[in-house]
Enzyme design. Structure first.
Site, PDB file in Angstrom:
ATOM      1  CB  ALA A 190      -1.330 -10.390  17.397  1.00  0.00           C
ATOM      2  N   GLY A 240       0.012  -7.690  12.683  1.00  0.00           N
ATOM      3  CA  GLY A 240      -0.313  -7.418  11.281  1.00  0.00           C
ATOM      4  C   GLY A 240      -1.608  -6.626  11.159  1.00  0.00           C
ATOM      5  NE  ARG A 297       7.805 -12.603  11.377  1.00  0.00           N
ATOM      6  CZ  ARG A 297       7.980 -12.387  10.093  1.00  0.00           C
ATOM      7  NH1 ARG A 297       8.871 -13.088   9.429  1.00  0.00           N
ATOM      8  NH2 ARG A 297       7.278 -11.477   9.460  1.00  0.00           N
ATOM      9  CE  LYS A 346       9.858   2.832  14.349  1.00  0.00           C
ATOM     10  NZ  LYS A 346       9.620   2.170  13.078  1.00  0.00           N
ATOM     11  CG  ASP A 372       9.617 -17.575  12.867  1.00  0.00           C
ATOM     12  OD1 ASP A 372       9.034 -18.134  11.904  1.00  0.00           O
ATOM     13  OD2 ASP A 372      10.504 -16.731  12.719  1.00  0.00           O
ATOM     14  CG  LEU A 373       3.908 -18.472  10.733  1.00  0.00           C
ATOM     15  CD1 LEU A 373       3.548 -17.895   9.368  1.00  0.00           C
ATOM     16  CD2 LEU A 373       2.703 -19.193  11.330  1.00  0.00           C
ATOM     17  CE  LYS A 375      -4.411 -17.134   3.219  1.00  0.00           C
ATOM     18  NZ  LYS A 375      -3.733 -16.838   4.520  1.00  0.00           N
ATOM     19  CG  LEU A 377      -7.689  -5.038  -1.467  1.00  0.00           C
ATOM     20  CD1 LEU A 377      -6.357  -5.556  -1.998  1.00  0.00           C
ATOM     21  CD2 LEU A 377      -8.037  -3.721  -2.150  1.00  0.00           C
TER      22      LEU A 377
HETATM   23  P1  NAP Z   1       0.294  -8.567   7.503  1.00  0.00           P
HETATM   24  O1  NAP Z   1      -0.019  -7.223   8.010  1.00  0.00           O
HETATM   25  O2  NAP Z   1       1.587  -8.782   6.788  1.00  0.00           O
HETATM   26  O3  NAP Z   1       0.176  -9.597   8.692  1.00  0.00           O
HETATM   27  C1  NAP Z   1       0.674 -10.887   8.578  1.00  0.00           C
HETATM   28  C2  NAP Z   1       1.363 -11.262   9.844  1.00  0.00           C
HETATM   29  O4  NAP Z   1       1.951 -12.552   9.651  1.00  0.00           O
HETATM   30  C3  NAP Z   1       2.481 -10.302  10.209  1.00  0.00           C
HETATM   31  O5  NAP Z   1       2.124  -9.589  11.360  1.00  0.00           O
HETATM   32  C4  NAP Z   1       3.688 -11.195  10.434  1.00  0.00           C
HETATM   33  O6  NAP Z   1       4.233 -11.109  11.720  1.00  0.00           O
HETATM   34  C5  NAP Z   1       3.115 -12.597  10.387  1.00  0.00           C
HETATM   35  N1  NAP Z   1       4.127 -13.479   9.820  1.00  0.00           N
HETATM   36  C6  NAP Z   1       4.649 -13.498   8.581  1.00  0.00           C
HETATM   37  N2  NAP Z   1       5.605 -14.435   8.509  1.00  0.00           N
HETATM   38  C7  NAP Z   1       5.697 -14.988   9.732  1.00  0.00           C
HETATM   39  C8  NAP Z   1       6.501 -16.003  10.317  1.00  0.00           C
HETATM   40  N3  NAP Z   1       7.456 -16.646   9.613  1.00  0.00           N
HETATM   41  N4  NAP Z   1       6.300 -16.323  11.619  1.00  0.00           N
HETATM   42  C9  NAP Z   1       5.357 -15.692  12.352  1.00  0.00           C
HETATM   43  N5  NAP Z   1       4.580 -14.710  11.869  1.00  0.00           N
HETATM   44  C10 NAP Z   1       4.757 -14.382  10.582  1.00  0.00           C
HETATM   45  O7  NAP Z   1      -0.846  -9.088   6.524  1.00  0.00           O
HETATM   46  P2  NAP Z   1      -2.442  -9.021   6.651  1.00  0.00           P
HETATM   47  O8  NAP Z   1      -2.922  -8.311   5.458  1.00  0.00           O
HETATM   48  O9  NAP Z   1      -2.841  -8.563   7.985  1.00  0.00           O
HETATM   49  O10 NAP Z   1      -2.807 -10.554   6.491  1.00  0.00           O
HETATM   50  C11 NAP Z   1      -3.211 -11.354   7.586  1.00  0.00           C
HETATM   51  C12 NAP Z   1      -3.876 -12.602   7.064  1.00  0.00           C
HETATM   52  O11 NAP Z   1      -5.003 -12.235   6.283  1.00  0.00           O
HETATM   53  C13 NAP Z   1      -3.000 -13.461   6.163  1.00  0.00           C
HETATM   54  O12 NAP Z   1      -3.254 -14.816   6.459  1.00  0.00           O
HETATM   55  C14 NAP Z   1      -3.492 -13.118   4.768  1.00  0.00           C
HETATM   56  O13 NAP Z   1      -3.276 -14.177   3.854  1.00  0.00           O
HETATM   57  C15 NAP Z   1      -4.959 -12.884   5.037  1.00  0.00           C
HETATM   58  N6  NAP Z   1      -5.639 -12.044   4.044  1.00  0.00           N
HETATM   59  C16 NAP Z   1      -5.265 -10.747   3.876  1.00  0.00           C
HETATM   60  C17 NAP Z   1      -5.950  -9.967   2.933  1.00  0.00           C
HETATM   61  C18 NAP Z   1      -5.604  -8.532   2.699  1.00  0.00           C
HETATM   62  O14 NAP Z   1      -6.150  -7.935   1.750  1.00  0.00           O
HETATM   63  N7  NAP Z   1      -4.776  -7.902   3.515  1.00  0.00           N
HETATM   64  C19 NAP Z   1      -6.977 -10.537   2.169  1.00  0.00           C
HETATM   65  C20 NAP Z   1      -7.314 -11.867   2.378  1.00  0.00           C
HETATM   66  C21 NAP Z   1      -6.646 -12.610   3.325  1.00  0.00           C
HETATM   67  P3  NAP Z   1       5.253 -10.003  12.253  1.00  0.00           P
HETATM   68  O15 NAP Z   1       4.364  -8.884  12.700  1.00  0.00           O
HETATM   69  O16 NAP Z   1       5.950 -10.648  13.372  1.00  0.00           O
HETATM   70  O17 NAP Z   1       6.113  -9.600  11.105  1.00  0.00           O
END
Ligand code: NAP
Length: 338
Positions: free
Chosen positions: A11, A13, A35, A41, A61-62, A160, A185
């Site tokens: 959430a 992210g 996590r 912060k 945590d995943l 994915k 993207l």
């Molecule tokens: P992001 O900002 O990095 O968000 C991903 C979140 O996943 C982070 O908040 C992180 O949590 C969490 N995460 C990572 N490893 C984890 C773990 N071991 N346990 C629990 N939580 C974990 O990335 P995003 O761009 O928002 O992506 C979100 C989703 O959209 C993903 O599934 C990604 O594949 C998909 N997606 C993204 C895009 C894009 O262009 N951005 C495009 C297509 C699909 P923490 O906050 O706790 O670190």
């Protein structure tokens, strides 16, 4: 229906934050998993959105079995957005694929076991749809799967594909509905430092002068606010399809750089074009780039049919020019630019 409880994983992210925002605006109670819920912060942008009655933060945590149990108890819907979002790693199987697949298994099994969950909406990706083995003129849609990806060539694509398929297998016959949203993207306003970590990094690097010259990349873009609307619409629609491609349209990085320059004239944006062959040489040293990504995004980009999501979920995508301009403005106004 408003007032029901929705769990959002990942959430804090970039995508997760906007999903939470959209749900709150429609009156849902949200359980946001991060996590470290105690990290003030990292979660300040979430805490600022609502009081604790509407928005609870839970640590999960995943990679830790059972860690989603408390968040899922009694919830009606789950939006599963948490994943590892990176193209390369030292050990891609372990750091990218295994975390995504094991994590998805944990989330889905816990949701099924809760007994109250009606539907799970998962953030998949066009990386689970588009494969590098098609003719350039091929138009990708929901029936396509990226079966050409290997852990060596495209670990993120594998993560994915495998996590989406794992989720589908697990819900089968369990009375829980499943929908995957497959965004391109994602761009749109960034709300905190952590949002620069994934897709907005492309524009951030252009705007902070980290690209001495601009590569001829093309992307299928979608606005983060529209991605959030898509997730909630998929959750609310009476009989949704089980998969939606979620892209607005394509734009080149050089055009994005022009829009960013117009929006933020003080940003240090290169005017030089980077020759494409040089990008392949660079990819050997730059950990963020993979050859598979270059094959897909350099000089052209695959085409997608986004008619299903427009027709069934009523998506009316923002123009990419607006998404790029708003991303650029948010980076300048938020003081994120170096
Ligand atoms: P992001 O900002 O990095 O968000 C991903 C979140 O996943 C982070 O908040 C992180 O949590 C969490 N995460 C990572 N490893 C984890 C773990 N071991 N346990 C629990 N939580 C974990 O990335 P995003 O761009 O928002 O992506 C979100 C989703 O959209 C993903 O599934 C990604 O594949 C998909 N997606 C993204 C895009 C894009 O262009 N951005 C495009 C297509 C699909 P923490 O906050 O706790 O670190």
């Amino acid at each position: 229906m408003s007032g029901e409880t929705v769990v959002v994983t990942g959430a804090a992210g970039y995508v997760g934050t906007y999903v939470v925002k959209e749900l709150l605006s429609r009156g849902y109670r949200v359980r946001a998993t991060v996590r470290e819920a105690g990290d003030r912060k990292k979660t300040a942008h979430l805490r600022a959105m609502a009081n604790e009655e509407q928005l609870e933060l839970h640590s999960a945590d995943l990679e830790v079995a059972g860690s989603f149990e408390q968040a899922m108890a009694g919830a009606r819907y789950v939006i599963h957005s948490a994943s590892v979002v990176q193209l390369t790693a030292k050990d891609p199987q372990r750091e990218i694929v295994d975390v995504a697949v094991t994590g998805t298994r944990n989330v889905i099994q816990t949701a099924i076991a809760a007994g109250s969950v009606k539907r799970i909406v998962m953030t998949s990706s066009i990386s689970a749809v588009v494969s590098n083995d098609r003719d350039q003129r091929y138009i990708f849609s929901e029936g396509d799967w990226n079966d050409a990806a290997t852990v060596k060539s495209d670990p993120y694509g594998v993560s994915k594909v495998e996590s989406e398929r794992t989720a589908r297998r697990l819900v089968d016959g369990k009375g829980v509905e499943f929908v995957a949203i497959c965004p391109g993207l994602v761009l749109g306003p960034v709300l905190c430092d952590a949002h620069l970590r994934t897709s907005p990094a492309v524009l951030y690097e252009v705007m902070s002068g980290k690209f001495p010259a601009i590569p001829n990349f093309f992307f299928q873009v979608v606005d983060v606010r529209d991605v959030a609307i898509a997730h909630v619409a998929a959750m609310e629609r009476e009989k949704p399809s089980s998969r939606y491609v979620c892209t607005a349209s394509a734009m080149g990085l050089r055009q994005m750089a022009e829009i960013a320059r117009r929006t933020c004239p003080r940003a240090k944006i290169s005017r030089w074009p980077m020759p494409s062959p040089a990008m392949y040489a660079l990819a050997a040293f730059d950990k963020r780039l993979s050859f598979s990504f270059l094959e897909r995004n350099l000089d052209s980009v695959p085409t997608f049919d986004n008619s299903r999501i427009k027709k069934e979920l009523g998506l009316n995508f923002r123009p990419v020019e607006v998404s790029v301009g708003d991303t650029a403005r948010s980076m300048e106004e938020g003081g994120f630019l170096a």
